[in-house]
Design a protein around this motif. Structure first.
Motif, PDB file in Angstrom:
ATOM      1  N   CYS A  84      -2.797  11.998  -3.421  1.00 16.12           N
ATOM      2  CA  CYS A  84      -1.539  11.264  -3.383  1.00 16.12           C
ATOM      3  C   CYS A  84      -0.398  12.159  -2.896  1.00 16.12           C
ATOM      4  N   CYS A  87       2.209  11.912   0.000  1.00 16.10           N
ATOM      5  CA  CYS A  87       3.312  10.944  -0.048  1.00 16.10           C
ATOM      6  C   CYS A  87       4.147  11.049  -1.321  1.00 16.10           C
ATOM      7  N   HIS A  88       3.569  11.618  -2.392  1.00 14.14           N
ATOM      8  CA  HIS A  88       4.260  11.624  -3.679  1.00 14.14           C
ATOM      9  C   HIS A  88       4.452  13.035  -4.209  1.00 14.14           C
ATOM     10  N   SER A 119       9.351  -1.566  -0.958  1.00  9.32           N
ATOM     11  CA  SER A 119       9.098  -2.823  -0.263  1.00  9.32           C
ATOM     12  C   SER A 119       9.653  -3.952  -1.126  1.00  9.32           C
ATOM     13  N   MET A 150       2.538   0.929   0.286  1.00  5.36           N
ATOM     14  CA  MET A 150       1.700   2.093  -0.010  1.00  5.36           C
ATOM     15  C   MET A 150       0.406   1.981   0.792  1.00  5.36           C
TER      16      MET A 150
HETATM   17  C1  HEC Z   1       0.259   7.230   2.578  1.00  5.99           C
HETATM   18  C2  HEC Z   1       1.229   7.464   1.535  1.00  5.99           C
HETATM   19  C3  HEC Z   1       0.817   7.242   0.107  1.00  5.99           C
HETATM   20  C4  HEC Z   1      -0.287   7.731  -0.557  1.00  5.99           C
HETATM   21  C5  HEC Z   1      -1.414   8.580  -0.012  1.00  5.99           C
HETATM   22  C6  HEC Z   1      -0.160   7.285  -1.917  1.00  5.99           C
HETATM   23  N1  HEC Z   1       0.969   6.536  -2.075  1.00  5.99           N
HETATM   24 FE1  HEC Z   1       1.658   5.714  -3.784  1.00  5.99          FE
HETATM   25  N2  HEC Z   1       3.190   4.889  -2.812  1.00  5.99           N
HETATM   26  C7  HEC Z   1       3.479   5.052  -1.472  1.00  5.99           C
HETATM   27  C8  HEC Z   1       4.593   4.216  -1.109  1.00  5.99           C
HETATM   28  C9  HEC Z   1       5.207   4.081   0.287  1.00  5.99           C
HETATM   29  C10 HEC Z   1       4.990   3.548  -2.288  1.00  5.99           C
HETATM   30  C11 HEC Z   1       6.058   2.493  -2.415  1.00  5.99           C
HETATM   31  C12 HEC Z   1       5.341   1.181  -2.158  1.00  5.99           C
HETATM   32  C13 HEC Z   1       6.219  -0.022  -1.988  1.00  5.99           C
HETATM   33  O1  HEC Z   1       7.445   0.106  -2.008  1.00  5.99           O
HETATM   34  O2  HEC Z   1       5.626  -1.094  -1.847  1.00  5.99           O
HETATM   35  C14 HEC Z   1       4.097   3.992  -3.337  1.00  5.99           C
HETATM   36  C15 HEC Z   1       4.176   3.577  -4.658  1.00  5.99           C
HETATM   37  C16 HEC Z   1       3.394   4.055  -5.677  1.00  5.99           C
HETATM   38  C17 HEC Z   1       3.533   3.694  -7.057  1.00  5.99           C
HETATM   39  C18 HEC Z   1       4.574   2.760  -7.639  1.00  5.99           C
HETATM   40  C19 HEC Z   1       5.753   3.592  -8.069  1.00  5.99           C
HETATM   41  C20 HEC Z   1       6.891   2.795  -8.652  1.00  5.99           C
HETATM   42  O3  HEC Z   1       7.969   3.387  -8.816  1.00  5.99           O
HETATM   43  O4  HEC Z   1       6.736   1.599  -8.896  1.00  5.99           O
HETATM   44  C21 HEC Z   1       2.570   4.368  -7.753  1.00  5.99           C
HETATM   45  C22 HEC Z   1       2.303   4.319  -9.239  1.00  5.99           C
HETATM   46  C23 HEC Z   1       1.829   5.126  -6.780  1.00  5.99           C
HETATM   47  N3  HEC Z   1       2.348   4.925  -5.530  1.00  5.99           N
HETATM   48  C24 HEC Z   1       0.765   5.945  -7.105  1.00  5.99           C
HETATM   49  C25 HEC Z   1      -0.015   6.593  -6.158  1.00  5.99           C
HETATM   50  C26 HEC Z   1      -1.170   7.376  -6.486  1.00  5.99           C
HETATM   51  C27 HEC Z   1      -1.664   7.629  -7.895  1.00  5.99           C
HETATM   52  C28 HEC Z   1      -1.701   7.815  -5.304  1.00  5.99           C
HETATM   53  C29 HEC Z   1      -2.944   8.650  -5.095  1.00  5.99           C
HETATM   54  C30 HEC Z   1      -4.152   8.130  -5.649  1.00  5.99           C
HETATM   55  C31 HEC Z   1      -0.851   7.327  -4.234  1.00  5.99           C
HETATM   56  N4  HEC Z   1       0.147   6.588  -4.785  1.00  5.99           N
HETATM   57  C32 HEC Z   1      -1.067   7.586  -2.910  1.00  5.99           C
HETATM   58  C33 HEC Z   1       2.791   5.857  -0.601  1.00  5.99           C
HETATM   59  C34 HEC Z   1       1.590   6.488  -0.871  1.00  5.99           C
END
Ligand code: HEC
Length: 179
Positions: A84, A87-88, A119, A150
């Motif tokens: 993750c 991106c995070h 989004s 995401m």
């Molecule tokens: C390619 C980029 C990317 C990767 C890799 C990614 N994410 Fe995300 N994630 C995002 C984005 C962009 C958002 C915001 C989504 C939206 O606004 O719809 C998000 C949102 C989230 C949220 C919601 C946060 C909130 O404040 O509501 C969580 C929980 C999350 N990700 C967990 C993870 C985890 C755990 C992983 C790894 C297993 C992961 N993400 C991998 C891009 C990514």
């Protein structure tokens, strides 16, 4: 070859055709196939059109993550969180990247970082990131939040997700009690 021999061949052909016909007839008399009233394969086809972008991602019914969390390994989860990290960020007050900072996300409201450009789908979700919702989201983001930005395909193994969520849970000043 004389006519007599030809006759023998002809006779053999005719009698074998006859034998096959008789056997087929007898077989039909002995075996009565009964038609099923209803197909055994009861396939339900949803008439709901899949949401745009939700590439046929059927929401998967997952088992509650609680039992796995009880024996999960947060250290292994920290390693799994590398998936993750492109991106995070995970540290308290960490910068948002492509995705929002994930400090204190467990038990928090969806779209928990004020000022991050979520989004509309996630911004409007209005729920709480409880353990099971996080589990389902990490398994298949688009199934849980259709229209999410995401771009992550999903983590397949339930054990890996449990470890990861156990790690996310530690990222808080007051970690939420396990379910
Ligand atoms: C390619 C980029 C990317 C990767 C890799 C990614 N994410 Fe995300 N994630 C995002 C984005 C962009 C958002 C915001 C989504 C939206 O606004 O719809 C998000 C949102 C989230 C949220 C919601 C946060 C909130 O404040 O509501 C969580 C929980 C999350 N990700 C967990 C993870 C985890 C755990 C992983 C790894 C297993 C992961 N993400 C991998 C891009 C990514």
């Amino acid at each position: 070859m004389n006519a007599y021999e030809l006759n023998k061949i002809f006779g053999a052909v005719v009698s074998s055709v006859l034998a096959v016909t008789v056997i087929g007839f007898l077989a039909n008399m002995l075996v009565h196939p009964t038609k099923l009233e209803k197909s055994v394969l009861d396939i339900k086809v949803s008439d709901e059109a899949p949401a745009a972008g939700a590439a046929a991602a059927a929401p998967v019914a997952l088992d509650p993550v609680g039992p796995l969390l009880a024996k999960a390994d947060a250290e292994a989860g920290k390693a799994a969180a590398k998936n993750c990290a492109s991106c995070h960020t995970f540290d308290k007050g960490g910068k948002n990247g492509v995705g929002p900072n994930l400090w204190d996300v467990v038990g928090n409201k969806q779209a928990h970082i004020a000022g991050f450009g979520y989004s509309p789908a996630l911004q409007g979700a209005g729920g709480i990131w409880d353990f099971d919702k996080l589990n389902a989201f990490v398994a298949n983001p688009k199934a849980v939040v259709p229209g999410t930005r995401m771009a992550y395909a999903g983590m397949r193994r339930a054990e890996d997700r449990a470890n990861l969520i156990a790690y996310l849970r530690t990222l808080s000043d007051s970690p939420k009690p396990l379910p």
